[in-house]
Design a protein around this motif. Structure first.
Motif, PDB file in Angstrom:
ATOM      1  N   ALA A  49       0.979  -1.232   0.085  1.00  0.00           N
ATOM      2  CA  ALA A  49      -0.064   0.100   0.055  1.00  0.00           C
ATOM      3  C   ALA A  49       0.677   1.340  -0.020  1.00  0.00           C
ATOM      4  O   ALA A  49       0.354   2.693  -0.679  1.00  0.00           O
ATOM      5  CB  ALA A  49      -0.890   0.317   1.219  1.00  0.00           C
ATOM      6  N   ASP A  50       1.764   1.040   0.894  1.00  0.00           N
ATOM      7  CA  ASP A  50       2.882   2.849   0.224  1.00  0.00           C
ATOM      8  C   ASP A  50       3.189   2.639  -0.118  1.00  0.00           C
ATOM      9  O   ASP A  50       3.179   4.165  -1.486  1.00  0.00           O
ATOM     10  CB  ASP A  50       4.232   2.376   1.641  1.00  0.00           C
ATOM     11  CG  ASP A  50       4.083   1.941   2.817  1.00  0.00           C
ATOM     12  OD1 ASP A  50       2.612   2.538   3.401  1.00  0.00           O
ATOM     13  OD2 ASP A  50       4.567   1.290   3.855  1.00  0.00           O
ATOM     14  N   GLU A  51       3.985   1.585  -1.184  1.00  0.00           N
ATOM     15  CA  GLU A  51       4.539   1.964  -2.843  1.00  0.00           C
ATOM     16  C   GLU A  51       3.518   2.177  -3.390  1.00  0.00           C
ATOM     17  O   GLU A  51       3.503   3.457  -4.259  1.00  0.00           O
ATOM     18  CB  GLU A  51       4.629   0.126  -3.493  1.00  0.00           C
ATOM     19  CG  GLU A  51       6.448   0.052  -2.974  1.00  0.00           C
ATOM     20  CD  GLU A  51       6.766  -1.576  -2.711  1.00  0.00           C
ATOM     21  OE1 GLU A  51       6.190  -2.036  -3.632  1.00  0.00           O
ATOM     22  OE2 GLU A  51       7.614  -1.879  -2.431  1.00  0.00           O
ATOM     23  N   THR A  52       2.278   1.796  -3.674  1.00  0.00           N
ATOM     24  CA  THR A  52       1.268   2.085  -4.900  1.00  0.00           C
ATOM     25  C   THR A  52       0.675   3.667  -4.388  1.00  0.00           C
ATOM     26  O   THR A  52       0.311   4.488  -5.231  1.00  0.00           O
ATOM     27  CB  THR A  52      -0.109   1.388  -4.809  1.00  0.00           C
ATOM     28  OG1 THR A  52      -0.755   1.268  -3.294  1.00  0.00           O
ATOM     29  CG2 THR A  52       0.189   0.579  -5.256  1.00  0.00           C
ATOM     30  N   ASP A  53       0.441   3.980  -2.589  1.00  0.00           N
ATOM     31  CA  ASP A  53      -0.442   5.254  -2.106  1.00  0.00           C
ATOM     32  C   ASP A  53       1.034   6.498  -2.840  1.00  0.00           C
ATOM     33  O   ASP A  53       0.615   7.292  -2.739  1.00  0.00           O
ATOM     34  CB  ASP A  53      -0.891   5.193  -1.171  1.00  0.00           C
ATOM     35  CG  ASP A  53      -1.865   4.215  -0.763  1.00  0.00           C
ATOM     36  OD1 ASP A  53      -1.931   3.635  -2.095  1.00  0.00           O
ATOM     37  OD2 ASP A  53      -1.993   4.577   0.529  1.00  0.00           O
ATOM     38  N   ALA A  54       2.609   6.166  -2.491  1.00  0.00           N
ATOM     39  CA  ALA A  54       3.084   7.235  -2.248  1.00  0.00           C
ATOM     40  C   ALA A  54       3.547   7.745  -3.534  1.00  0.00           C
ATOM     41  O   ALA A  54       4.139   8.664  -4.057  1.00  0.00           O
ATOM     42  CB  ALA A  54       4.057   7.070  -1.410  1.00  0.00           C
ATOM     43  N   ILE A  55       4.024   6.621  -4.688  1.00  0.00           N
ATOM     44  CA  ILE A  55       5.267   6.994  -5.339  1.00  0.00           C
ATOM     45  C   ILE A  55       3.524   6.232  -6.662  1.00  0.00           C
ATOM     46  O   ILE A  55       3.057   4.938  -6.926  1.00  0.00           O
ATOM     47  CB  ILE A  55       5.853   5.557  -5.561  1.00  0.00           C
ATOM     48  CG1 ILE A  55       6.598   5.866  -4.174  1.00  0.00           C
ATOM     49  CG2 ILE A  55       6.877   5.306  -7.028  1.00  0.00           C
ATOM     50  CD1 ILE A  55       7.345   6.939  -4.331  1.00  0.00           C
ATOM     51  N   THR A  56       4.329   7.244  -7.855  1.00  0.00           N
ATOM     52  CA  THR A  56       3.951   6.422  -9.014  1.00  0.00           C
ATOM     53  C   THR A  56       4.015   5.785 -10.285  1.00  0.00           C
ATOM     54  O   THR A  56       5.507   5.732  -9.964  1.00  0.00           O
ATOM     55  CB  THR A  56       3.622   7.980 -10.137  1.00  0.00           C
ATOM     56  OG1 THR A  56       4.226   8.781 -10.539  1.00  0.00           O
ATOM     57  CG2 THR A  56       2.555   9.291  -8.986  1.00  0.00           C
ATOM     58  N   PHE A  57       3.589   5.375 -11.124  1.00  0.00           N
ATOM     59  CA  PHE A  57       4.524   4.110 -11.927  1.00  0.00           C
ATOM     60  C   PHE A  57       5.216   5.062 -12.907  1.00  0.00           C
ATOM     61  O   PHE A  57       6.424   4.586 -12.986  1.00  0.00           O
ATOM     62  CB  PHE A  57       3.518   3.604 -13.196  1.00  0.00           C
ATOM     63  CG  PHE A  57       2.775   2.817 -12.445  1.00  0.00           C
ATOM     64  CD1 PHE A  57       3.655   1.570 -11.825  1.00  0.00           C
ATOM     65  CD2 PHE A  57       1.662   1.766 -13.012  1.00  0.00           C
ATOM     66  CE1 PHE A  57       3.026  -0.216 -11.442  1.00  0.00           C
ATOM     67  CE2 PHE A  57       0.858   1.112 -11.892  1.00  0.00           C
ATOM     68  CZ  PHE A  57       1.277   0.355 -11.708  1.00  0.00           C
ATOM     69  N   VAL A  58       5.130   6.100 -13.522  1.00  0.00           N
ATOM     70  CA  VAL A  58       6.259   7.357 -13.612  1.00  0.00           C
ATOM     71  C   VAL A  58       7.738   7.279 -12.699  1.00  0.00           C
ATOM     72  O   VAL A  58       8.101   7.382 -13.362  1.00  0.00           O
ATOM     73  CB  VAL A  58       5.289   8.952 -13.696  1.00  0.00           C
ATOM     74  CG1 VAL A  58       6.847   9.721 -14.840  1.00  0.00           C
ATOM     75  CG2 VAL A  58       4.467   8.617 -14.811  1.00  0.00           C
ATOM     76  N   ASP A  59       7.371   7.243 -11.118  1.00  0.00           N
ATOM     77  CA  ASP A  59       8.427   7.456 -10.352  1.00  0.00           C
ATOM     78  C   ASP A  59       9.180   6.288 -10.657  1.00  0.00           C
ATOM     79  O   ASP A  59      10.533   6.363 -10.440  1.00  0.00           O
ATOM     80  CB  ASP A  59       7.708   7.890  -9.265  1.00  0.00           C
ATOM     81  CG  ASP A  59       7.710   8.726  -8.672  1.00  0.00           C
ATOM     82  OD1 ASP A  59       7.803   9.924  -9.784  1.00  0.00           O
ATOM     83  OD2 ASP A  59       6.256   9.192  -8.269  1.00  0.00           O
ATOM     84  N   TRP A  60       8.664   5.154 -10.675  1.00  0.00           N
ATOM     85  CA  TRP A  60       9.119   4.120 -10.473  1.00  0.00           C
ATOM     86  C   TRP A  60       9.725   3.641 -12.046  1.00  0.00           C
ATOM     87  O   TRP A  60      11.116   3.000 -11.948  1.00  0.00           O
ATOM     88  CB  TRP A  60       7.916   2.421 -10.680  1.00  0.00           C
ATOM     89  CG  TRP A  60       7.741   2.364  -9.867  1.00  0.00           C
ATOM     90  CD1 TRP A  60       6.571   2.625  -8.792  1.00  0.00           C
ATOM     91  CD2 TRP A  60       8.897   0.929  -8.985  1.00  0.00           C
ATOM     92  NE1 TRP A  60       6.884   2.283  -7.849  1.00  0.00           N
ATOM     93  CE2 TRP A  60       7.767   1.309  -7.368  1.00  0.00           C
ATOM     94  CE3 TRP A  60       9.889   0.353  -8.798  1.00  0.00           C
ATOM     95  CZ2 TRP A  60       8.281   0.470  -6.539  1.00  0.00           C
ATOM     96  CZ3 TRP A  60       9.804  -0.945  -7.761  1.00  0.00           C
ATOM     97  CH2 TRP A  60       8.732  -0.573  -6.538  1.00  0.00           C
ATOM     98  N   CYS A  61       9.240   3.946 -12.955  1.00  0.00           N
ATOM     99  CA  CYS A  61      10.058   3.947 -14.681  1.00  0.00           C
ATOM    100  C   CYS A  61      11.386   5.117 -14.506  1.00  0.00           C
ATOM    101  O   CYS A  61      11.942   4.391 -15.143  1.00  0.00           O
ATOM    102  CB  CYS A  61       9.129   4.182 -15.264  1.00  0.00           C
ATOM    103  SG  CYS A  61       8.243   3.286 -15.820  1.00  0.00           S
ATOM    104  N   LYS A  62      11.008   5.732 -13.708  1.00  0.00           N
ATOM    105  CA  LYS A  62      12.390   7.284 -14.083  1.00  0.00           C
ATOM    106  C   LYS A  62      13.339   6.420 -13.295  1.00  0.00           C
ATOM    107  O   LYS A  62      14.279   6.845 -13.423  1.00  0.00           O
ATOM    108  CB  LYS A  62      12.559   8.116 -13.653  1.00  0.00           C
ATOM    109  CG  LYS A  62      10.873   9.073 -14.827  1.00  0.00           C
ATOM    110  CD  LYS A  62      10.909  10.553 -14.640  1.00  0.00           C
ATOM    111  CE  LYS A  62      10.435  11.459 -15.743  1.00  0.00           C
ATOM    112  NZ  LYS A  62      10.027  12.641 -15.531  1.00  0.00           N
ATOM    113  N   ALA A  63      13.097   5.781 -11.540  1.00  0.00           N
ATOM    114  CA  ALA A  63      14.158   5.225 -11.078  1.00  0.00           C
ATOM    115  C   ALA A  63      15.007   3.850 -11.961  1.00  0.00           C
ATOM    116  O   ALA A  63      16.242   3.925 -11.702  1.00  0.00           O
ATOM    117  CB  ALA A  63      13.664   5.038  -9.518  1.00  0.00           C
ATOM    118  N   LEU A  64      13.448   3.347 -12.616  1.00  0.00           N
ATOM    119  CA  LEU A  64      14.552   2.245 -13.364  1.00  0.00           C
ATOM    120  C   LEU A  64      15.411   2.209 -14.193  1.00  0.00           C
ATOM    121  O   LEU A  64      16.604   1.718 -14.432  1.00  0.00           O
ATOM    122  CB  LEU A  64      13.810   0.817 -13.534  1.00  0.00           C
ATOM    123  CG  LEU A  64      13.982  -0.073 -14.062  1.00  0.00           C
ATOM    124  CD1 LEU A  64      14.728  -0.930 -13.192  1.00  0.00           C
ATOM    125  CD2 LEU A  64      12.627  -0.879 -14.519  1.00  0.00           C
TER     126      LEU A  64
END
Length: 138
Positions: A49-64
């Motif tokens: 829940a922390d991951e999906t509430d606080a972080i967007t898929f854009v954030d995940w993609c930009k970090a990965l």
């Protein structure tokens, strides 16, 4: 079932607008480093829940992306001159909605799904995880 790919060779992914990215296979080490980047903590202390509430898929993609993109084609600056696939240019490329959606679907989501397979939640062996009815008939 955990599906393993023992092929460590990088793979070209066609995104959009003529953009192709060469990515190394996404590993658990990459995903853990992304979590550290995004959450500032290690060891899986965050909840789903922390991951999906606080972080967007854009954030995940930009970090990965800077961790897995080795090369690319079809990307240039304002003048059309080729640019390196560094974090700044990758972030700008992911600001394009079509490239973002393609990167999310082809690179990030398979890694997240593989990561989720290891979390102990699995479906029934026959492929359905639906629980049998427990209520009595009326």
């Amino acid at each position: 079932m955990l599906r393993l790919n023992l092929n460590p060779d990088p793979i070209w992914h066609d995104l959009a607008r003529g953009v192709r990215v060469l990515c190394c296979p996404v590993t658990s080490s990459h995903m853990e480093k992304v979590r550290e980047d995004l959450f500032g903590k290690t060891g899986g202390a965050e909840t789903e829940a922390d991951e999906t509430d606080a972080i967007t898929f854009v954030d995940w993609c930009k970090a990965l992306a800077p961790r897995v993109v080795l090369d690319w084609e079809g990307v240039g600056d304002e003048s059309g001159d080729p640019v390196p696939p560094d974090a700044e240019w990758l972030s700008a490329m992911l600001d394009d909605d079509q490239c973002f959606v393609a990167f999310r679907d082809r690179v990030l989501m398979p890694a997240l799904l593989a990561d989720a397979e290891g979390n102990g939640s699995t479906g029934a062996p026959n492929g359905t995880s639906e629980a049998p009815g427990t209520a009595k008939a009326a």
